[in-house]
Design a protein around this motif. Structure first.
Motif, PDB file in Angstrom:
ATOM      1  N   HIS A 126       0.836  -1.198   0.000  1.00 30.36           N
ATOM      2  CA  HIS A 126       0.000   0.000   0.000  1.00 30.36           C
ATOM      3  C   HIS A 126       0.873   1.250   0.000  1.00 30.36           C
ATOM      4  O   HIS A 126       1.828   1.361   0.775  1.00 30.36           O
ATOM      5  N   VAL A 127       0.542   2.174  -0.881  1.00 28.69           N
ATOM      6  CA  VAL A 127       1.251   3.455  -0.937  1.00 28.69           C
ATOM      7  C   VAL A 127       0.448   4.473  -0.138  1.00 28.69           C
ATOM      8  O   VAL A 127      -0.691   4.793  -0.499  1.00 28.69           O
ATOM      9  N   PHE A 137      -6.402   2.330   2.583  1.00 27.88           N
ATOM     10  CA  PHE A 137      -5.738   1.075   2.947  1.00 27.88           C
ATOM     11  C   PHE A 137      -6.767  -0.052   3.073  1.00 27.88           C
ATOM     12  O   PHE A 137      -6.551  -1.161   2.569  1.00 27.88           O
ATOM     13  N   ASP A 138      -7.867   0.226   3.756  1.00 23.24           N
ATOM     14  CA  ASP A 138      -8.901  -0.813   3.912  1.00 23.24           C
ATOM     15  C   ASP A 138      -9.472  -1.215   2.554  1.00 23.24           C
ATOM     16  O   ASP A 138      -9.755  -2.396   2.319  1.00 23.24           O
ATOM     17  N   PHE A 139      -9.639  -0.257   1.669  1.00 22.55           N
ATOM     18  CA  PHE A 139     -10.149  -0.563   0.330  1.00 22.55           C
ATOM     19  C   PHE A 139      -9.152  -1.429  -0.427  1.00 22.55           C
ATOM     20  O   PHE A 139      -9.522  -2.416  -1.084  1.00 22.55           O
ATOM     21  N   PHE A 140      -7.874  -1.084  -0.340  1.00 13.87           N
ATOM     22  CA  PHE A 140      -6.838  -1.856  -1.019  1.00 13.87           C
ATOM     23  C   PHE A 140      -6.762  -3.270  -0.461  1.00 13.87           C
ATOM     24  O   PHE A 140      -6.654  -4.252  -1.211  1.00 13.87           O
ATOM     25  N   LYS A 141      -6.852  -3.399   0.852  1.00 16.96           N
ATOM     26  CA  LYS A 141      -6.809  -4.729   1.475  1.00 16.96           C
ATOM     27  C   LYS A 141      -7.993  -5.575   1.025  1.00 16.96           C
ATOM     28  O   LYS A 141      -7.849  -6.784   0.782  1.00 16.96           O
ATOM     29  N   ALA A 142      -9.170  -4.962   0.908  1.00 18.96           N
ATOM     30  CA  ALA A 142     -10.346  -5.700   0.446  1.00 18.96           C
ATOM     31  C   ALA A 142     -10.162  -6.185  -0.989  1.00 18.96           C
ATOM     32  O   ALA A 142     -10.564  -7.296  -1.340  1.00 18.96           O
TER      33      ALA A 142
END
Length: 298
Positions: A126-127, A137-142
């Motif tokens: 995550h950048v 970050f939560d969106f990227f992790k999902a």
């Protein structure tokens, strides 16, 4: 291992139609004929119950990852359905490789471990952004979790594997759940891209290594070396002659790690990629000590 943070995750990286395995399609003609259209979200992982499980098990004959459904939600049902795909498979709890006290094994296809894998990769790649970083970050992790669910669901067990690293003989943090001890991750996918095969004499497939991720607090402790050794052990198990990966040309740390592990550069991205704001990558390969006659007769 700080350099690994800059290594390309290449996720999602959908395979083109030409990259679908000829060997897998030949051995699974019925499943290949039933393969859905190019929009991966049509398969879905929504819903549960017996109907979803039957559809999922019926889809296990499809060759490797053909795309990542960007709109696929990482829901509890999605995780449960993906985990159901391996109910009839034996659990592998032996390490593929050990290095400097770390052991690397195949990911257990259960919801908790998949969520942990998504957490590790998200933290590694995550950048950060100036505003609403937690939200992004939560969106990227999902998205990472959704991609993992999709690959687990749609890939036969000899075409894709997610490997996880943990302490080989844990002596601390005994209060943690087993999945919380995962500190490193790597993906291994069988591919047959023509642009890469032209560099691999006599091969019609190869094992592609991607998404090497190590939690920030565990870098520079030989976890990357352990993950690469496990990938090679898996390549030998699956009877592949060549290991393939990509690295950013300006990432000296990652390239040094791969070169030390025996990978060599065979090609580079064209110069024009820098004109559109992309970092130039190099293609690196390693030939495993597995002879053609062993591949053909075993």
């Amino acid at each position: 291992m700080a350099a690994l943070r800059a290594s390309p995750l290449f996720l999602p990286q959908p395979l083109s139609p030409s990259s679908r395995s000829r060997r897998c399609a030949a051995s699974r003609g019925v499943a290949a004929a039933a393969r859905p259209g190019p929009a991966p979200y049509r398969t879905g992982v929504h819903g549960g119950g017996a109907g979803s499980k039957k559809r999922l098990l019926a889809s296990r004959g499809r060759p490797g990852w053909v795309g990542v459904p960007s709109c696929l939600p990482a829901t509890e049902e999605g995780v449960a359905v993906a985990a159901a795909a391996s109910e009839e498979e034996e659990e592998e709890d032996v390490f593929l490789a050990r290095e400097a006290g770390w052991g690397v094994r195949r990911m257990g296809r259960v919801g908790e471990e998949m969520r942990r894998v998504a957490q590790v990769q998200a933290e590694a790649f995550h950048v950060p952004v100036a505003l609403f970083n937690d939200f992004f970050f939560d969106f990227f992790k999902a998205e990472v979790l959704s991609a993992l669910i999709y690959r687990v669901r749609n890939s036969p067990p000899d075409r894709y594997a997610c490997l996880v690293a943990e302490e080989a003989e844990p002596t601390t943090q005994l209060s943690q759940a087993p999945y919380e001890k995962i500190v490193g991750v790597v993906d291994c996918t069988v591919q047959d891209e023509d642009d890469i095969l032209k560099h691999l004499q006599g091969a019609d497939e190869y094992l592609y290594v991607s998404g090497i991720a190590v939690l920030p607090s565990f870098r520079r402790r030989k976890l990357g070396t352990a993950l690469l050794k496990a990938c090679e052990a898996l390549g030998l198990q699956w009877r592949h002659r060549f290991m393939v990966l990509r690295a950013y040309e300006d990432d000296d740390g990652a390239r040094g790690l791969y070169a030390k592990a025996g990978y060599r550069v065979v090609s580079r991205d064209p110069d024009w990629v820098t004109w559109v704001g992309r970092r130039r990558r190099v293609l690196m390969i390693k030939e495993l000590p597995l002879h053609d006659d062993r591949i053909q007769h075993q």
